[in-house]
Design a protein around this motif. Structure first.
Motif, PDB file in Angstrom:
ATOM      1  N   ARG A 162      46.801  25.412  42.597  1.00 48.32           N
ATOM      2  CA  ARG A 162      46.297  26.706  42.122  1.00 48.32           C
ATOM      3  C   ARG A 162      44.977  27.062  42.791  1.00 48.32           C
ATOM      4  N   LYS A 163      44.724  28.370  42.877  1.00 50.35           N
ATOM      5  CA  LYS A 163      43.535  28.869  43.557  1.00 50.35           C
ATOM      6  C   LYS A 163      42.424  29.215  42.558  1.00 50.35           C
ATOM      7  N   HIS A 164      41.223  29.270  43.091  1.00 49.91           N
ATOM      8  CA  HIS A 164      40.054  29.633  42.293  1.00 49.91           C
ATOM      9  C   HIS A 164      40.183  31.069  41.777  1.00 49.91           C
ATOM     10  N   ARG A 165      39.726  31.296  40.532  1.00 47.83           N
ATOM     11  CA  ARG A 165      39.749  32.635  39.940  1.00 47.83           C
ATOM     12  C   ARG A 165      38.341  33.039  39.515  1.00 47.83           C
ATOM     13  N   LYS A 166      38.073  34.332  39.605  1.00 51.10           N
ATOM     14  CA  LYS A 166      36.859  34.874  39.024  1.00 51.10           C
ATOM     15  C   LYS A 166      37.103  36.332  38.650  1.00 51.10           C
ATOM     16  N   VAL A 167      36.210  36.874  37.822  1.00 51.39           N
ATOM     17  CA  VAL A 167      36.432  38.208  37.258  1.00 51.39           C
ATOM     18  C   VAL A 167      35.983  39.266  38.262  1.00 51.39           C
ATOM     19  N   ASP A 168      36.826  39.509  39.238  1.00 51.97           N
ATOM     20  CA  ASP A 168      36.609  40.607  40.173  1.00 51.97           C
ATOM     21  C   ASP A 168      37.927  40.871  40.894  1.00 51.97           C
ATOM     22  N   GLY A 169      37.903  41.661  41.920  1.00 48.99           N
ATOM     23  CA  GLY A 169      39.123  42.030  42.628  1.00 48.99           C
ATOM     24  C   GLY A 169      39.833  40.872  43.293  1.00 48.99           C
ATOM     25  N   SER A 170      39.155  39.724  43.447  1.00 45.60           N
ATOM     26  CA  SER A 170      39.783  38.582  44.109  1.00 45.60           C
ATOM     27  C   SER A 170      40.887  37.961  43.266  1.00 45.60           C
ATOM     28  N   LEU A 171      41.022  38.377  41.992  1.00 43.32           N
ATOM     29  CA  LEU A 171      42.087  37.843  41.155  1.00 43.32           C
ATOM     30  C   LEU A 171      43.459  38.138  41.756  1.00 43.32           C
ATOM     31  N   ALA A 172      43.550  39.174  42.577  1.00 48.08           N
ATOM     32  CA  ALA A 172      44.817  39.521  43.223  1.00 48.08           C
ATOM     33  C   ALA A 172      45.265  38.432  44.200  1.00 48.08           C
ATOM     34  N   ALA A 173      44.317  37.663  44.716  1.00 48.96           N
ATOM     35  CA  ALA A 173      44.652  36.609  45.671  1.00 48.96           C
ATOM     36  C   ALA A 173      44.799  35.245  45.003  1.00 48.96           C
ATOM     37  N   ALA A 174      44.550  35.179  43.689  1.00 41.82           N
ATOM     38  CA  ALA A 174      44.648  33.900  42.977  1.00 41.82           C
ATOM     39  C   ALA A 174      46.114  33.554  42.754  1.00 41.82           C
ATOM     40  N   SER A 232      44.678  43.515  38.362  1.00 42.15           N
ATOM     41  CA  SER A 232      43.534  44.254  37.845  1.00 42.15           C
ATOM     42  C   SER A 232      43.272  43.941  36.371  1.00 42.15           C
ATOM     43  N   ASN A 233      44.210  43.253  35.715  1.00 43.79           N
ATOM     44  CA  ASN A 233      44.058  42.858  34.317  1.00 43.79           C
ATOM     45  C   ASN A 233      43.142  41.633  34.245  1.00 43.79           C
ATOM     46  N   LEU A 234      41.861  41.862  34.062  1.00 44.00           N
ATOM     47  CA  LEU A 234      40.896  40.769  34.096  1.00 44.00           C
ATOM     48  C   LEU A 234      40.954  39.900  32.846  1.00 44.00           C
ATOM     49  N   SER A 235      41.643  40.358  31.796  1.00 43.69           N
ATOM     50  CA  SER A 235      41.836  39.502  30.619  1.00 43.69           C
ATOM     51  C   SER A 235      42.638  38.257  30.968  1.00 43.69           C
ATOM     52  N   ALA A 236      43.401  38.326  32.064  1.00 44.01           N
ATOM     53  CA  ALA A 236      44.259  37.213  32.449  1.00 44.01           C
ATOM     54  C   ALA A 236      43.473  35.930  32.675  1.00 44.01           C
ATOM     55  N   ILE A 237      42.230  36.054  33.054  1.00 40.76           N
ATOM     56  CA  ILE A 237      41.446  34.860  33.373  1.00 40.76           C
ATOM     57  C   ILE A 237      41.215  33.980  32.145  1.00 40.76           C
ATOM     58  N   HIS A 238      41.471  34.521  30.945  1.00 43.06           N
ATOM     59  CA  HIS A 238      41.300  33.741  29.721  1.00 43.06           C
ATOM     60  C   HIS A 238      42.468  32.790  29.470  1.00 43.06           C
ATOM     61  N   SER A 239      43.518  32.878  30.276  1.00 41.88           N
ATOM     62  CA  SER A 239      44.677  32.002  30.090  1.00 41.88           C
ATOM     63  C   SER A 239      44.756  30.975  31.211  1.00 41.88           C
ATOM     64  N   ASP A 240      45.136  29.768  30.837  1.00 36.86           N
ATOM     65  CA  ASP A 240      45.329  28.688  31.802  1.00 36.86           C
ATOM     66  C   ASP A 240      46.754  28.671  32.341  1.00 36.86           C
TER      67      ASP A 240
END
Length: 270
Positions: free
Chosen positions: A66-78, A130-138
């Protein structure tokens, strides 16, 4: 065969930077994977796909690639699992999904494919990076681009009888996932079956009834087309123990019997 997940490395482990340049975090993964391969994985540690009793299985590592995630537009590449020239798990999974048409096939994933978690849709129900809430899930819903890509591929290719088997949250769950075209015409159906823990004595570590969105419709916008995903999930009675599966064919239908720890059986039409 077994698959590793976070507790073989560290609770909810994921890369802390991109590239993963935090030495202690990367060392956790290296040592955890080494111990898992030596003591747990089995006698054929490199087997990714195999057949058993005439059915096809794909062992999907959703942790170490799995790739690194953060709360910005880069979530599309995670991404939830490895891709690219050196190790393209997504390409191998898609090629495998196209095999053995007309027969049930099982993707083994430590993480639950669906239903989604409430924490992942608390501010946005869209299945989009674009759904940044996703980062709250593992889980899968924490990597919306990967989840969307797999569901869209199954729908666009009209692949039948796909079952995802998982077991990360210590609490059983059975989800039926209907995939439809943008006009509402049915295409195919996927099942996501999550087993309870063999032994989970600490309630705080277990998934709760209200953690999931048991029933929802998800709109999928993808380069391969626009689809509608209808999820309906149920929970078997709480309790520790393995979940057993029995596959049988009645006429033109494939049936899957799920036997839970309390002896109850739920029968699914694949």
């Amino acid at each position: 065969f077994m698959l590793l997940d976070d507790h073989e490395i560290g609770d909810n482990w994921e890369p802390l930077a991109s590239p993963n340049d935090v030495p202690s975090n990367e060392e956790k993964k290296e040592l955890g994977v080494k111990a898992f391969r030596k003591y747990q994985r089995g006698i054929k540690p490199d087997v990714e796909a195999f057949e058993f009793d005439g059915f096809h299985f794909f062992m999907l590592d959703t942790r170490t690639g799995r790739k690194h995630r953060k709360v910005d537009g880069s979530l599309a590449a995670a991404e939830l699992f490895a891709s690219g020239a050196a190790n393209d798990t997504m390409a191998r999974l898609k090629a495998w999904l196209l095999k053995a048409p007309g027969q049930p096939k099982f993707v083994v994933s430590p993480l639950m494919l669906l239903p989604r978690h409430r924490r992942a849709v608390q501010r946005d129900v869209g299945l989009d990076p674009s759904n940044l809430s996703a980062i709250h899930s593992d889980g899968w819903d924490g990597y919306p681009n990967t989840l969307r890509d797999v569901l869209a591929f199954i729908a666009a290719s009209s692949i039948d009888y796909v079952v995802f088997l998982s077991g990360d949250e210590h609490r059983g769950c059975v989800a039926t996932v209907g995939l439809f075209d943008s006009s509402g015409n049915p295409i195919t159906r996927v099942h996501s079956i999550h087993t309870a823990a063999m032994y989970a004595p600490y309630p705080f570590a277990n998934s709760f009834e209200d953690d999931i969105v048991a029933s929802e419709t998800i709109e999928i916008a993808h380069t391969s087309g626009n689809f509608r995903c209808v999820v309906n999930a149920t929970r078997p009675p709480a309790g520790d123990g393995a979940t057993f599966f029995f596959v049988r064919k009645i006429g033109a239908d494939w049936k899957l019997d799920c036997e839970f720890a309390d002896g109850g059986v739920q029968t699914l039409t694949l």
